[in-house]
Structures are given as C-alpha cells and as structure tokens.
Write a protein that holds these residues in place. Structure first.
Motif, PDB file in Angstrom:
ATOM      1  N   THR A   1       0.770  -1.176   0.136  1.00 30.25           N
ATOM      2  CA  THR A   1       0.151  -0.132  -0.046  1.00 30.25           C
ATOM      3  C   THR A   1       0.794   1.117  -0.046  1.00 30.25           C
ATOM      4  O   THR A   1       1.846   1.274   0.861  1.00 30.25           O
TER       5      THR A   1
ATOM      6  N   CYS B   1      -2.894   4.182  -2.571  1.00 32.36           N
ATOM      7  CA  CYS B   1      -2.843   3.262  -3.816  1.00 32.36           C
ATOM      8  C   CYS B   1      -2.586   1.994  -3.418  1.00 32.36           C
ATOM      9  O   CYS B   1      -1.713   1.550  -2.203  1.00 32.36           O
ATOM     10  N   TRP B   2      -3.226   0.905  -3.898  1.00 29.73           N
ATOM     11  CA  TRP B   2      -3.215  -0.624  -3.412  1.00 29.73           C
ATOM     12  C   TRP B   2      -2.492  -1.275  -4.586  1.00 29.73           C
ATOM     13  O   TRP B   2      -3.156  -1.303  -5.824  1.00 29.73           O
ATOM     14  N   VAL B   3      -1.492  -1.796  -4.738  1.00 31.43           N
ATOM     15  CA  VAL B   3      -0.474  -2.258  -5.780  1.00 31.43           C
ATOM     16  C   VAL B   3      -0.023  -3.638  -5.380  1.00 31.43           C
ATOM     17  O   VAL B   3       0.207  -4.028  -4.173  1.00 31.43           O
TER      18      VAL B   3
ATOM     19  N   LEU C   1      -0.939   2.883 -12.537  1.00 36.72           N
ATOM     20  CA  LEU C   1      -1.734   3.030 -11.059  1.00 36.72           C
ATOM     21  C   LEU C   1      -3.144   3.668 -11.256  1.00 36.72           C
ATOM     22  O   LEU C   1      -3.977   4.024 -10.413  1.00 36.72           O
TER      23      LEU C   1
ATOM     24  N   ASN D   1      -6.906   3.951 -11.807  1.00 37.48           N
ATOM     25  CA  ASN D   1      -7.862   3.013 -10.978  1.00 37.48           C
ATOM     26  C   ASN D   1      -7.461   2.279  -9.821  1.00 37.48           C
ATOM     27  O   ASN D   1      -8.165   1.265  -9.460  1.00 37.48           O
ATOM     28  N   LYS D   2      -6.437   2.503  -9.362  1.00 44.01           N
ATOM     29  CA  LYS D   2      -5.837   1.892  -8.071  1.00 44.01           C
ATOM     30  C   LYS D   2      -5.639   2.671  -7.119  1.00 44.01           C
ATOM     31  O   LYS D   2      -5.147   2.295  -5.988  1.00 44.01           O
ATOM     32  N   CYS D   3      -6.135   3.990  -6.960  1.00 47.59           N
ATOM     33  CA  CYS D   3      -5.750   5.020  -6.006  1.00 47.59           C
ATOM     34  C   CYS D   3      -6.975   5.656  -5.647  1.00 47.59           C
ATOM     35  O   CYS D   3      -7.707   5.894  -6.584  1.00 47.59           O
TER      36      CYS D   3
END
Length: 310
Positions: A262, A288-290, A303, A305-307
């Motif tokens: 994260t 952000c979830w990566v 990133l 649509n991930k934040c």
C-alpha cells in the motif's frame, strides 16, 4: 415846562451814560449765560444781541472777566465732556469685550464641530474601507476555493525486493526485507490567477501494516495553469517483518508469490492570493493498492484506477 422836561431828560441820559452798571447785575448776566454747548451759547448770544439795552452790558461783562472766563468755560466744557464720555467708554469697552468673548466662544464651538465632523468622516472612511476590503477578500477566497490542484498517479516500478533472515537492533531473529521502487505522478495547478507552494508528507510503502520503503517530494512552486511530472525514489533497507514475514515465501531472497503493498501520502498546497490575508490551502490524501509481481520486476505498473484521492 418844556425846558424842565428837556433838562430832566438830558440829565437822565447823562446820568445813565455816566453811571456804570452794577457788577452784581453783570455777574448775574454772565452766570446766566449758558456754557453747556457751543450751539446754545450762540443762540443765547443772538437773543441778547437782539435787545439793544442789554447787549453792551453782556459784552462788557464778558470783557471784564477776561480770559479767565473763557478758560473756566472751556475747562468746564472739557470736564463735562470727559465726565460725560467716560462712562460711555467703559460701557462700550465692556460691550466690545463681551462681543469678542462671544465671537471666540462661537469660533471655538465651530472648530470643535469641524473637528468632530472630520473624525466622523475618518471613521466612516475606515469602516467603509474595511467593509470593502473584507468583501473583496471574501470574493477572492470564494473564487479560489473551487480551483483545486489536480494530482494524478501514473505508475510504480519495483526495482528490487529482497527477503532474507536477520536480527533487529535488539538481537531478535526475524525476516528482513530490503527494496527500492520508483513512483511517477503529475501535479497540475488549475488556478487561473494564482500560483501554489507545494509540500508533501513522506511517502510510505507498507506491507502488512509495516513500512518497508519511504520517499519524499521536495518543496516546489507551481505557477497558474501549469503542471509538472514528479518522480519519487522510495527505498528501505533491512526492515524487520517480525510476524508479517511468516506468510512471505521466498527463494534465494526473492519472493515466489505476489506481494500486496500500500502506498500512502498527503500533498499540501498553499496559495497566496492577497498576501497573507487570503491564502487558501488544499490538502490531497492519496492511497494506492498495488501488488508487486516478482515476474514483472523493473517494469512500470499502472496506477490508474488503483488509487483514491481525498
């Protein structure tokens, strides 16, 4: 008889001519002559001159007294003149003093009213200026609030991710991780009439609620209607995982499975629209979830649509 009568008349006329008039009667005539005013004296003289018998006596009485009478009459006139004018002069001076004092009071009152009027004008001007300035400041503040900066997270690339056994500073044995990655983002100032000063909290990359890498954005200034690209280097060295490392499988120090991480930080922006009086502030918290994939090392992971931005 006629002779006696003629004789008697001649004797009477000679007696009347030879015998001088009595002094008391002359003095009485002189005392009765008016000395009040020159015009009255002229009138009396004219009336005496109209009587033939009394005019010689009046002229003789005046001539018999001589200059003393004129001196006494003039002194009497002067004394009467001064005596009569002195009270009038004092009364007139008091009146003039009262008038001057009244004028001074009126002038002082007028000056006081003028000063009071100037103070009222000055206070009214200050109040009006304060109201106008406050209104103008509120308008600027209201106009600047919607013009928030826009931050867009672009990508993250993991350059290194190593898991190895070790011990913390107290000597406790645990799994330890070392890593570094690169984060790319863009900052855009949407304001049309002011620039912004930008700072940020440290960027934290965490695994199982443990921070495994950190980075920072240096302070910068962004002018109006402009944007810039930012690259942030994040790294961590020998970070103890403790209980979190139990689920982290590795082979020769490299993870064998994807690792969820994260990214979390906050960007602060401040604008000085009207000096330090109107300075809107903008805060943007980004998370952000990566997922770190061991098969995609050193490759940029989008990133989009991930934040979340809040």
């Amino acid at each position: 008889m006629p002779g006696d009568l003629a004789k008697t008349d001649s004797e009477a006329s000679s007696l009347s001519q030879s015998s001088p008039p009595r002094s008391p009667r002359r003095q009485m005539y002189y005392v009765q002559s008016p000395s009040r005013d020159s015009h009255d004296g002229e009138k009396t003289t004219n009336s005496f001159n109209s009587t033939p018998v009394l005019s010689p006596t009046h002229s003789h009485s005046n001539s018999s007294l001589g200059p003393h009478s004129s001196r006494e009459s003039s002194s009497t006139r002067l004394s009467k003149h001064h005596g009569s004018r002195k009270p009038r002069t004092n009364k007139q001076s008091w009146k003039e003093f009262d008038a001057i004092e009244e004028e001074a009071l009126l002038d002082g009152e007028a000056a006081h009213h003028a000063l009071h009027r100037r103070r009222c004008y000055f206070l009214s001007f200050l109040a009006g200026f304060f109201v106008l300035f406050t209104t103008f400041s509120l308008i600027l503040w209201g106009a600047s609030r919607p013009q928030k900066p826009k931050i867009t997270m672009k990508s993250i690339s993991f350059n290194e991710f190593v898991v190895q056994a070790g011990a913390d500073f107290s000597g406790v044995s645990t799994e330890m991780v070392s890593m570094n990655c690169t984060v790319k983002l863009t900052y855009r100032n949407t304001a049309t009439f002011f620039g912004v000063h930008v700072t940020s909290t440290p960027l934290h990359l965490s695994y199982s609620q443990l921070t495994v890498a950190t980075g920072s954005i240096h302070k910068f200034y962004q002018s109006r209607k402009s944007q810039r690209a930012l690259i942030v280097m994040m790294e961590g060295s020998h970070i103890p995982l403790y209980g979190g490392g139990a689920s982290l499988a590795s082979l020769n120090g490299a993870p064998t499975q994807p690792v969820p991480v994260t990214l979390d930080f906050m960007v602060r922006s401040r604008a000085y629209v009207l000096g330090k009086l109107v300075k809107p502030k903008f805060y943007k918290r980004i998370q952000c979830w990566v997922t770190m994939d061991p098969k995609k090392m050193s490759k940029a992971i989008s990133l989009k649509n991930k934040c979340s931005y809040s």
